[in-house]
Design a protein around this motif. Structure first.
Motif, mmCIF file in Angstrom:
data_model
loop_
_atom_site.group_PDB
_atom_site.id
_atom_site.type_symbol
_atom_site.label_atom_id
_atom_site.label_comp_id
_atom_site.label_asym_id
_atom_site.label_seq_id
_atom_site.Cartn_x
_atom_site.Cartn_y
_atom_site.Cartn_z
ATOM 1 N N GLU A 10 0.869 -1.183 0.051
ATOM 2 C CA GLU A 10 0.066 -0.078 -0.012
ATOM 3 C C GLU A 10 0.830 1.212 0.015
ATOM 4 N N TYR A 11 1.945 1.274 0.956
ATOM 5 C CA TYR A 11 2.832 2.335 0.913
ATOM 6 C C TYR A 11 3.595 2.510 -0.404
ATOM 7 N N ALA A 21 6.487 0.907 -8.965
ATOM 8 C CA ALA A 21 5.701 0.263 -7.917
ATOM 9 C C ALA A 21 4.391 0.159 -8.503
ATOM 10 N N ARG A 22 3.589 -0.964 -8.363
ATOM 11 C CA ARG A 22 2.581 -1.261 -8.959
ATOM 12 C C ARG A 22 1.226 -0.883 -7.909
ATOM 13 N N ALA A 23 0.002 -0.673 -8.336
ATOM 14 C CA ALA A 23 -0.946 -0.158 -7.371
ATOM 15 C C ALA A 23 -1.558 -1.483 -6.588
ATOM 16 N N PRO A 45 1.884 -11.808 -0.532
ATOM 17 C CA PRO A 45 3.076 -11.152 -1.308
ATOM 18 C C PRO A 45 2.897 -9.869 -1.973
ATOM 19 N N TYR A 46 1.700 -9.801 -2.438
ATOM 20 C CA TYR A 46 1.610 -8.094 -3.093
ATOM 21 C C TYR A 46 1.458 -7.057 -2.236
#
Length: 192
Positions: free
Chosen positions: A30-31, A110-112, A171-172
């Protein structure tokens, strides 16, 4: 004991952002999706590991805790207050920061990742529907829906969320490979 309910608005934080130490207690995924410039990531489930560094940071100025909406940062402030560490929660979190027209930093590549509250709603809702549908084939399976509903009620009453704690381990939601992690963040906090 310090006041764990102390809050700060986006308009109050913006002019003092450079002098405050901002701690983002969301999951690393999230960060990485977008955080207040200069914020340090100390996930809520690792807060106890960071108490010494956070205590040291309060000696250098104001400590502001933030999450997506303000719920987890309020919980973090309460836990910090219990340890004698003064911290203030940002009302509305990063969502309010972005709505106020302020930018969010995002690391390259970075992916959302959905905010944790949205992840919890998706999983809880899916499990409730699954319990109802399974009950058509396996009588009694609706107990799953009952258990999830009870868990959500307990979550609201206790201001904790076991499902969020589990989802934060996926993991995500974890740090990316090559990310220095919490230890590097704690070193920066004690050196700053």
């Amino acid at each position: 004991m310090t006041d764990p309910s102390a809050t700060l608005t986006v308009d109050e934080l913006a002019p003092r952002l450079n002098s405050a130490t901002v701690i983002d207690v969301r999951a690393p995924g999230e960060y990485a999706s977008g955080h207040i410039p200069g914020a340090h990531n100390v996930p809520l489930d690792r807060l106890d590991d960071a108490l010494t560094a956070l205590g040291a940071a309060t000696g250098k100025g104001e400590l502001v805790v933030v999450c997506a909406s303000g719920a987890r940062s309020g919980t973090a402030c309460g836990r910090l207050a219990g340890q004698g560490i003064t911290a203030t929660s940002l009302e509305g979190g990063t969502q309010a920061w972005a709505r106020g027209g302020h930018t969010l930093d995002r690391p390259e590549g970075a992916r959302a990742v959905w905010p944790m509250e949205r992840q919890v709603r998706l999983v809880a809702g899916s499990l409730v529907v699954l319990g109802i549908l399974l009950d058509l084939a396996v009588p009694g399976a609706r107990v799953l829906s009952f258990l999830i509903g009870g868990g959500l009620v307990f979550s609201a009453l206790s201001n904790t969320c076991g499902m969020a704690a589990v989802l934060s381990k996926l993991p995500y939601n974890r740090r990316r490979a090559g990310d220095a992690g919490l230890d590097a963040t704690l070193r920066r906090l004690t050196q700053a």
